[in-house]
Scaffold this motif. Structure first.
Motif, PDB file in Angstrom:
ATOM      1  N   PRO A  30      -4.380  24.747  -5.686  1.00 46.07           N
ATOM      2  CA  PRO A  30      -4.542  23.560  -6.359  1.00 46.07           C
ATOM      3  C   PRO A  30      -5.304  23.797  -7.810  1.00 46.07           C
ATOM      4  N   VAL A  31      -5.339  25.181  -8.067  1.00 48.40           N
ATOM      5  CA  VAL A  31      -6.037  25.547  -9.466  1.00 48.40           C
ATOM      6  C   VAL A  31      -5.054  26.548 -10.185  1.00 48.40           C
ATOM      7  N   ALA A  32      -5.277  26.486 -11.332  1.00 52.58           N
ATOM      8  CA  ALA A  32      -4.348  27.463 -12.165  1.00 52.58           C
ATOM      9  C   ALA A  32      -4.818  28.971 -12.135  1.00 52.58           C
ATOM     10  N   SER A  33      -6.028  29.094 -11.822  1.00 56.01           N
ATOM     11  CA  SER A  33      -6.654  30.293 -12.133  1.00 56.01           C
ATOM     12  C   SER A  33      -7.764  30.568 -11.022  1.00 56.01           C
ATOM     13  N   ALA A  34      -7.994  31.427 -10.258  1.00 55.58           N
ATOM     14  CA  ALA A  34      -9.018  31.522  -9.239  1.00 55.58           C
ATOM     15  C   ALA A  34      -8.661  32.899  -8.483  1.00 55.58           C
ATOM     16  N   GLU A  35      -9.926  33.534  -8.262  1.00 55.67           N
ATOM     17  CA  GLU A  35     -10.034  34.401  -7.090  1.00 55.67           C
ATOM     18  C   GLU A  35     -10.094  33.849  -5.923  1.00 55.67           C
ATOM     19  N   ILE A  36      -9.474  34.418  -4.922  1.00 57.76           N
ATOM     20  CA  ILE A  36      -9.359  33.903  -3.596  1.00 57.76           C
ATOM     21  C   ILE A  36     -10.206  34.812  -2.672  1.00 57.76           C
ATOM     22  N   LYS A  37     -11.418  33.981  -2.311  1.00 59.24           N
ATOM     23  CA  LYS A  37     -12.523  34.819  -1.691  1.00 59.24           C
ATOM     24  C   LYS A  37     -12.214  34.877  -0.260  1.00 59.24           C
ATOM     25  N   SER A  38     -11.707  34.013   0.309  1.00 57.21           N
ATOM     26  CA  SER A  38     -11.133  34.160   1.771  1.00 57.21           C
ATOM     27  C   SER A  38     -10.055  32.997   2.217  1.00 57.21           C
ATOM     28  N   ASP A  82      -1.961  19.897 -18.170  1.00 57.33           N
ATOM     29  CA  ASP A  82      -3.188  19.782 -19.071  1.00 57.33           C
ATOM     30  C   ASP A  82      -3.772  21.079 -19.439  1.00 57.33           C
ATOM     31  N   ASN A  83      -4.898  20.964 -19.937  1.00 53.18           N
ATOM     32  CA  ASN A  83      -5.500  22.263 -20.556  1.00 53.18           C
ATOM     33  C   ASN A  83      -6.159  22.926 -19.249  1.00 53.18           C
ATOM     34  N   GLU A  84      -6.321  22.327 -18.041  1.00 48.75           N
ATOM     35  CA  GLU A  84      -6.841  23.257 -17.114  1.00 48.75           C
ATOM     36  C   GLU A  84      -5.601  23.515 -16.124  1.00 48.75           C
ATOM     37  N   GLY A  85      -4.371  23.639 -16.756  1.00 41.86           N
ATOM     38  CA  GLY A  85      -3.350  24.059 -16.021  1.00 41.86           C
ATOM     39  C   GLY A  85      -2.843  23.327 -14.951  1.00 41.86           C
ATOM     40  N   GLN A  86      -3.368  21.972 -14.920  1.00 40.91           N
ATOM     41  CA  GLN A  86      -2.561  20.860 -13.690  1.00 40.91           C
ATOM     42  C   GLN A  86      -1.434  20.339 -14.353  1.00 40.91           C
ATOM     43  N   LEU A  87      -0.235  20.234 -13.540  1.00 43.77           N
ATOM     44  CA  LEU A  87       0.940  19.682 -13.931  1.00 43.77           C
ATOM     45  C   LEU A  87       0.806  18.093 -13.722  1.00 43.77           C
ATOM     46  N   ILE A  88       1.049  17.411 -14.639  1.00 45.52           N
ATOM     47  CA  ILE A  88       0.425  15.959 -14.638  1.00 45.52           C
ATOM     48  C   ILE A  88       1.880  15.065 -14.749  1.00 45.52           C
ATOM     49  N   THR A  89       3.061  16.009 -14.544  1.00 44.84           N
ATOM     50  CA  THR A  89       4.449  15.215 -14.438  1.00 44.84           C
ATOM     51  C   THR A  89       5.094  15.588 -13.202  1.00 44.84           C
ATOM     52  N   GLY A  90       4.326  15.764 -12.109  1.00 52.18           N
ATOM     53  CA  GLY A  90       4.802  16.296 -10.786  1.00 52.18           C
ATOM     54  C   GLY A  90       5.558  15.429  -9.709  1.00 52.18           C
ATOM     55  N   SER A  91       6.401  14.371 -10.519  1.00 50.53           N
ATOM     56  CA  SER A  91       7.036  13.636  -9.549  1.00 50.53           C
ATOM     57  C   SER A  91       7.997  12.737 -10.460  1.00 50.53           C
ATOM     58  N   LEU A  92       9.058  12.130  -9.606  1.00 49.37           N
ATOM     59  CA  LEU A  92      10.201  11.557 -10.618  1.00 49.37           C
ATOM     60  C   LEU A  92       9.690  10.351 -11.110  1.00 49.37           C
ATOM     61  N   LEU A  93       8.552   9.979 -10.782  1.00 47.29           N
ATOM     62  CA  LEU A  93       8.103   8.735 -11.411  1.00 47.29           C
ATOM     63  C   LEU A  93       7.603   9.093 -12.622  1.00 47.29           C
ATOM     64  N   ASP A  94       7.105  10.390 -13.125  1.00 52.61           N
ATOM     65  CA  ASP A  94       6.516  10.853 -14.247  1.00 52.61           C
ATOM     66  C   ASP A  94       7.353  11.610 -15.144  1.00 52.61           C
ATOM     67  N   TYR A  95       8.231  12.265 -14.447  1.00 55.24           N
ATOM     68  CA  TYR A  95       9.177  13.176 -15.170  1.00 55.24           C
ATOM     69  C   TYR A  95      10.508  12.375 -14.984  1.00 55.24           C
ATOM     70  N   ALA A  96      10.895  11.706 -16.298  1.00 53.86           N
ATOM     71  CA  ALA A  96      11.942  11.014 -16.456  1.00 53.86           C
ATOM     72  C   ALA A  96      13.274  11.660 -16.511  1.00 53.86           C
ATOM     73  N   VAL A  97      14.059  11.569 -15.616  1.00 53.43           N
ATOM     74  CA  VAL A  97      15.638  12.126 -15.454  1.00 53.43           C
ATOM     75  C   VAL A  97      16.361  10.762 -15.998  1.00 53.43           C
ATOM     76  N   PRO A  98      17.338  11.105 -16.675  1.00 55.56           N
ATOM     77  CA  PRO A  98      18.457   9.989 -16.867  1.00 55.56           C
ATOM     78  C   PRO A  98      18.782   9.195 -15.969  1.00 55.56           C
ATOM     79  N   LYS A  99      19.191   7.802 -16.060  1.00 54.76           N
ATOM     80  CA  LYS A  99      19.719   7.263 -15.105  1.00 54.76           C
ATOM     81  C   LYS A  99      21.121   6.638 -15.733  1.00 54.76           C
TER      82      LYS A  99
END
Lengths: 764, 492
Positions: free
Chosen positions: A58-66, A668-685
């Protein structure tokens, strides 16, 4: 049945055309597809198949502790929960080291110790049913400690030069300067990635159904990574629901599923969700390209300096460096430029990887050059059409060696430009634009001229006669909607002298084809089609040889047609294809003698080209762009099936419109994708795609046996450049000189406001 | 409460099916693919965006059958009770393709083939329910279907030509057979599906609906599932108790008087758009909401009751002065629509309340309307902003101003300052200029990836200006639909 303008068969007496190549033959693929009988990976369900879901970062950069898998493992129906530790030191897939000195960043199958982008797979849940796998995903407890992203750094850097650019710039009368920021795009094939892996423990055979453009690459990589004998591995690409470069490399998820199928001894299925696709499939574009073009007072291009900055994401697919290296080798496009200095870099970033989305560097090169030419025309006060025609490489200089060592093999760029101007009535269009401006409308006209290299190297073809008399042609190329079975049957039919109905095209199955490359880089018809042509010629010669012996005549006396073979100038009936096959079975003929296997090596790279014109109107109140007119002249060389070629051009155009006006993946600046669905990513119709007038010119490519050139990517190359130039032409009178891609209403409106404000402040 | 039905009964490709012991939020798509091995229907997004899972849904109607195209990925199986589903596998014969399939072949309307079954079924639904189609209508028909390969032109060609290809069996015969088959799956009583911890009720009367809502005050009220469907497929929420109003005939009624159009909460967008008395401006706006599949399943009531902050209907209905009625047992509450929306994600709906009807006043002479949806893409896109204007002009003076916006605040909201400035003034350029500056008092919009605060505010002001020019006949109403039609007519 409708009267179809495409179906103009130049028929000979028996109802077949004299030549199948060049006919708009309807597709033999369609019957199964329109009935819903197509077979895509998700439609395959081996008995005892279990299902896989990936747990993603869920995050862009992290150490995996367990990674605590116990609760998920205990959930109902769960067969296994796997994380990096289970995979040992399994390697990632190979990266093409196309740029010297590249730092290769292979994927890790599941993230180990740390994650470097949102959506990276960290664990996998395998359960008896998909619902059970979904339910258990939330039970996998992963302890992430957020950390600063890796500095990343350069994945590659390359510099290419021609002549003395500094000197050219010092002599320049005008220097145009442009920066183009490309949005990240999603290839967005309608079928998400999918894999079914079925390991047969008893026999040691491994079958992997994969939604891929490159089954043989997948075969090689999976065999190597999993340590299996290649002969035991079969990769099958059944019907593939679009790819556009997004299915050219194998993915970590696919390796994980294959590995786990062996470990569990169970068939496993994983189908990406649409969210998975946006998060973790390869993206395209995203580059920032800066250029300066130096011109003499007569408009001649003296020098081009370009800085090309390409993001790479957090790991490298096979062709990671291709967009950057393509852009660098294609610039300065179809123009003669005295001196060139191009620096290209690839940067590792904490985002999803970038791959070879339709165009792969070609659109970026065309956009930079075409924007520069328009900007230069403005500075010189010269018509952009005229400035182009002064500088285009004339046909008599082709083949043309470029600064990057490329050979542009063929084309007629001035003719393409001339024809697009004539077809669109360019002078009248400019007059209309000027009149509209006087009425207060915002309108513009733009041109885009492009060249499109269509791949090098080889492709395989094999031909044999099946027991029922069908001629089976196996190609190493693949299909994801191009109509390969239809077009290649036309090529084989002409090469052998039969009808396409005698032919069956096989592709996408490593058990049934010779090793090949697949469908990439607009190369399949040029190279794969030429392979079929050459193999067909050899097959025909062998058949004539064998049947000549059988008829007791010279091979030249053997007539081959869609019925079978007979001896010329005799009344004997000859043998039907089914009879010939039967004769092979009972030993009267030796069927093996008919078999042809070739690996066709293209002489060089075919270069498509063309010119596009766009006219746009912009709504002053909202900034929205409306494309009023599109005219396009494309040179695809010799054409196998005009209907299919037009289909490719239209489809590419729609994606080009999306790229120019609406498509954008945003982090966004935290590396989160804010256009992760077809509602937000506009493909031509349907309503978003403007009508277009397409015309072709035909210069034969000397680089392959068929003389053809690619068409798959052209729409994404010339169209966005023409639309961008039209939008900038429209906005110029308002003082707007730069709008980033995509040119949305909001962006354009903001640019107009800024320019107006500056203008008002200037007047105060 | 009437008798309980504990199974789901519907027709699938002409065959009567009774499904028992099924999780009530099982989607039709999963049922078709996994249980029935009908894999022609594809999953491209599981969110009702791409249309690859489109199937034809037939429902009994007075005087025959209504055909609708729906997204199987967000239809729950119990919603199909008493209806008929046709999938792509069932429309051609082994020898002959259905005319819509043949047209797709003839015009190269399919490339990779993954979106194709959904597109074929959109065309199939149109083939059953209309006699012909224009290019622009065909583009509208396809608004709910994504294709990434063809650029749509060849599919529009297919749609336009399919009506001239006659099917082997007369259309009237097909529909008459379907109507007969539908009769065999009509049942009365309340559908009650219990599975694990989940329970699903589908009553067939308003009384039963209200009794159930009273008994299960925290149940999810389900209508067309174009929103609630995604709670399950996308958000992976487990819905414990669902009450579906799809079988309540009283909620599907539209009644038109001289003064108002009263709409039952179960009326779909598509049904409302068929009402001739509906203001053209509203029909045109609704044309751009969702695609065909969403408009033929989604309801006006559901859009309001769920309080989606991105809905385009509420601002238009608020501008028109719509009122809603909520029922709880025998109690009725009537309120202005704008009062229903309290704050982001919060509506004035108490546990057990069911929205039962919406009353839309009809504009009188002297009323001027202008509804504007501003989005990146023409169809099926979330609005950056949606501006809706309704003015009453008497003797040249503005006697009433109702202006509402979506996308400018956390809820659909009236521009009361702008309204106040305009009221009493002449409808003139000068008044527009005065009122434009008041938008800043009404709205402090957000900046997001669709547009900046400045863009939203600036465009809102521009829309008032555009509305002025249009309503005074100085420019023709130009949303992109009409321009698009011109362009499409000239397509090669």
């Amino acid at each position: 049945m409708m009267a179809m303008p495409q179906q103009r068969h130049a028929t000979s007496l028996d109802g077949d055309p004299e030549r199948w190549i060049g006919q708009s033959r309807l597709r033999c693929e369609d019957d199964r597809l329109v009935r819903g009988n197509g077979c895509f990976v998700d439609d395959i369900k081996p008995e005892t198949c279990a299902y896989v879901i990936f747990v993603r970062s869920p995050v862009a950069s992290a150490e995996i502790k367990s990674v605590d898998k116990a609760a998920a493992r205990a959930a109902r129906g769960v067969l296994a929960v796997l994380s990096a530790e289970d995979f040992g030191d399994i390697s990632g897939a190979a990266v093409n080291p196309v740029v010297e000195g590249m730092q290769l960043v292979e994927f890790t199958v599941l993230a180990r110790d740390r994650v470097s982008a949102v959506g990276q797979p960290v664990a996998m849940v395998i359960a008896e049913t998909l619902a059970q796998a979904i339910d258990a995903v939330d039970l996998v407890a992963i302890d992430y400690h957020a950390c600063e992203p890796d500095p990343g750094g350069a994945g590659f850097a390359h510099r290419s030069t021609l002549g003395d650019c500094d000197s050219a710039f010092s002599k320049a009368v005008v220097i145009a300067s442009v920066c183009v920021q490309h949005a990240r795009l999603a290839p967005m094939s309608l079928e998400p990635r999918a894999v079914v892996a079925d390991y047969d423990r008893a026999q040691g055979n491994f079958t992997i159904w994969l939604s891929t453009q490159t089954p043989w690459r997948a075969h090689a990589e999976l065999s190597r990574i999993l340590g299996l004998a290649p002969a035991r591995v079969r990769v099958v690409a059944p019907d593939v629901g679009g790819s556009f470069g997004g299915k050219a490399s194998i993915y970590p998820e696919e390796v994980a599923v294959a590995w786990a199928s062996i470990a569990l001894g169970r068939p496993l299925k994983w189908c990406a969700t649409r969210s998975d696709e946006f998060l973790a499939a390869t993206h395209g574009r995203g580059g920032t390209l800066r250029g300066k073009l130096a011109l003499a007072d007569n408009g001649k291009f003296l020098g081009l300096k370009a800085e090309l900055d390409f993001p790479l994401g957090n790991w490298m697919p096979f062709s990671a460096a291709i967009p950057g290296s393509n852009a660098a080798r294609i610039l300065p496009g179809p123009y003669q430029v005295g001196s060139v200095e191009i620096n290209v870099t690839g940067r590792i970033t904490p985002h999803a990887p970038i791959g070879i989305y339709r165009g792969a560097g070609r659109p970026e090169a065309a956009m930079l050059m075409e924007r520069l030419v328009d900007e230069a025309a403005r500075l010189l006060g010269m018509d952009p059409l005229k400035l182009r025609s002064i500088n285009l490489i004339p046909p008599e200089l082709l083949p043309y060696a470029t600064h990057a060592g490329e050979i542009i093999d063929s084309g007629d760029f001035p003719k393409a430009l001339r024809e697009v101007a004539e077809l669109s009535d360019y002078p009248a269009l400019c007059t209309l634009r000027d009149a509209a401006r006087l009425k207060g409308e915002i309108s513009g006209v733009g041109l885009g001229v492009y060249i499109e290299p269509c791949g090098r190297g080889s492709e395989s073809a094999a031909i044999r006669l099946r027991h029922d008399g069908i001629i089976v042609v196996a190609t190493g190329s693949t299909a994801q909607g191009q109509g390969r079975e239809t077009a290649f049957a036309q090529i084989a039919a002409d090469a052998i002298g039969v009808s396409p109905n005698n032919i069956q095209i096989i592709h996408g199955d490593t058990d049934l084809t010779l090793p090949g490359v697949g469908a990439l880089a607009s190369r399949s018809t040029a190279i794969g089609g030429s392979a079929v042509l050459m193999a067909g010629g050899q097959f025909k010669a062998k058949v004539a040889q064998e049947l000549g012996a059988y008829f007791n005549c010279h091979p030249d006396e053997v007539v081959i047609d869609h019925f079978g073979c007979r001896q010329r100038s005799t009344l004997s009936a000859g043998l039907l294809w089914a009879d010939i096959a039967a004769a092979c079975d009972d030993g009267r003929l030796c069927g093996d003698n008919f078999n042809v296997k070739i690996d066709y090596q293209a002489d060089g790279e075919a270069w498509s080209s063309g010119a596009c014109l766009a006219a746009v109107a912009i709504d002053r109140d909202t900034g929205n762009v409306q494309v009023k007119k599109l005219t396009w002249v494309d040179d695809a060389g010799s054409v196998i099936n005009p209907m299919l070629v037009k289909g490719q051009l239209l489809g590419g155009m729609a994606q080009g419109i999306g790229e120019a006006l609406m498509e954008s993946l945003v982090y966004d600046n935290e590396g989160q994708l804010i256009t992760g669905s077809l509602l937000d990513y506009a493909v031509p119709k349907a309503q978003d795609v403007p009508p277009i007038h397409i015309h072709k010119i035909e210069t034969i490519s000397p680089s392959n046996a068929l003389g053809v050139k690619g068409v798959g990517e052209a729409g994404c190359i010339g169209i966005p450049a023409a639309v961008a130039n039209a939008v900038h032409d429209a906005l110029r009178p308002l003082g707007v000189h730069h709008v980033d891609l995509p040119m949305t209403g909001a962006r354009i409106w903001e640019a107009i406001q800024r320019a107006t404000k500056i203008d008002q402040e200037g007047q105060q | 409460m009437s008798a309980e039905l504990n199974s789901v009964c519907f027709n699938l490709n002409g065959e009567k099916v009774i499904v028992r012991d099924v999780a009530p939020t099982t989607t039709l798509l999963d049922y078709l693919r996994d249980v029935r091995s009908l894999t022609g229907t594809k999953e491209g997004c599981a969110e009702g965006d791409c249309g690859a899972c489109t199937v034809t849904l037939a429902s009994p109607a007075s005087g025959g059958v209504i055909h609708r195209a729906v997204n199987a990925c967000i239809q729950f199986l119990p919603m199909l009770e008493g209806q008929a589903i046709t999938t792509v596998e069932a429309i051609g014969t082994s020898g002959k393709l259905h005319p819509c399939q043949q047209a797709m072949v003839d015009h190269h309307g399919s490339q990779c083939g993954f979106c194709t079954p959904g597109i074929v079924m959109s065309l199939h639904t149109a083939y059953l329910s209309r006699a012909d189609i224009s290019r622009s209508e065909a583009a509208d028909l396809l608004a709910g279907n994504l294709c990434r390969c063809t650029g749509y032109g060849p599919i529009i060609d297919s749609a336009c030509s399919m009506f001239s290809v006659r099917s082997t069996v007369a259309l009237e015969t097909v529909i008459a057979e379907e109507a007969r088959a539908l009769e065999s799956v009509q049942r009365t009583g309340c559908l009650v599906i219990r599975h694990g911890l989940q329970q699903f009720f589908s009553p067939d009367s308003l009384d039963d609906l209200l009794t159930l809502a009273d008994r299960h005050p925290h149940a999810v009220i389900l209508a067309g599932a174009t929103d609630v469907g995604l709670w399950v497929t996308k958000q992976k929420r487990v819905l414990d108790t669902i009450i579906c109003l799809g079988r309540v005939a009283e909620l599907k009624v539209i009644s038109v008087s001289d003064f108002a159009i009263d709409v039952g909460a179960g009326v779909t967008y598509d049904q409302l758009m068929q009402v001739p008395e509906l203001p053209d401006e509203l029909t045109r706006l609704m044309r751009r909401i969702g695609g065909q599949q969403v408009r033929q399943a989604g309801t006006i009531g559901g859009n309001i009751a769920n309080g989606s902050p991105i809905g385009d209907m509420p601002p238009a209905l608020i501008a028109l002065g719509a009122r809603i009625t909520l029922a709880s047992g025998h109690d009725r509450r009537d309120m202005a629509l704008e009062d229903f929306f309290q704050s982001y994600g919060k509506q004035d709906r108490r546990p057990g309340d069911v929205l039962v009807s919406i009353s839309i006043p009809r504009p009188a002479s002297g009323d001027h309307l202008g509804f504007y949806k501003i989005s990146k893409r023409f169809d099926q896109d979330i609005s950056t902003l949606c501006g809706c204007f309704a003015l009453t002009i008497t003797d040249g003076k503005i006697t009433s101003a109702r202006i509402a916006f979506g996308g400018m605040a956390g809820i659909p909201k009236r521009a009361s300052h702008v309204e106040a400035v305009l009221t009493g003034l002449e409808w003139s350029e000068d008044s527009v200029r005065k009122a434009q500056s008041a938008f800043g008092d009404d709205f402090q919009p957000l900046t997001d990836l669709r547009g900046s605060a400045g863009y939203r505010l600036g465009v809102a002001q521009n829309l008032l200006w555009r509305f002025y020019l249009e309503s005074t006949g100085q420019i023709a109403p130009t949303d992109r639909l009409e321009l698009g039609q011109l362009n499409l007519a000239g397509a090669s």
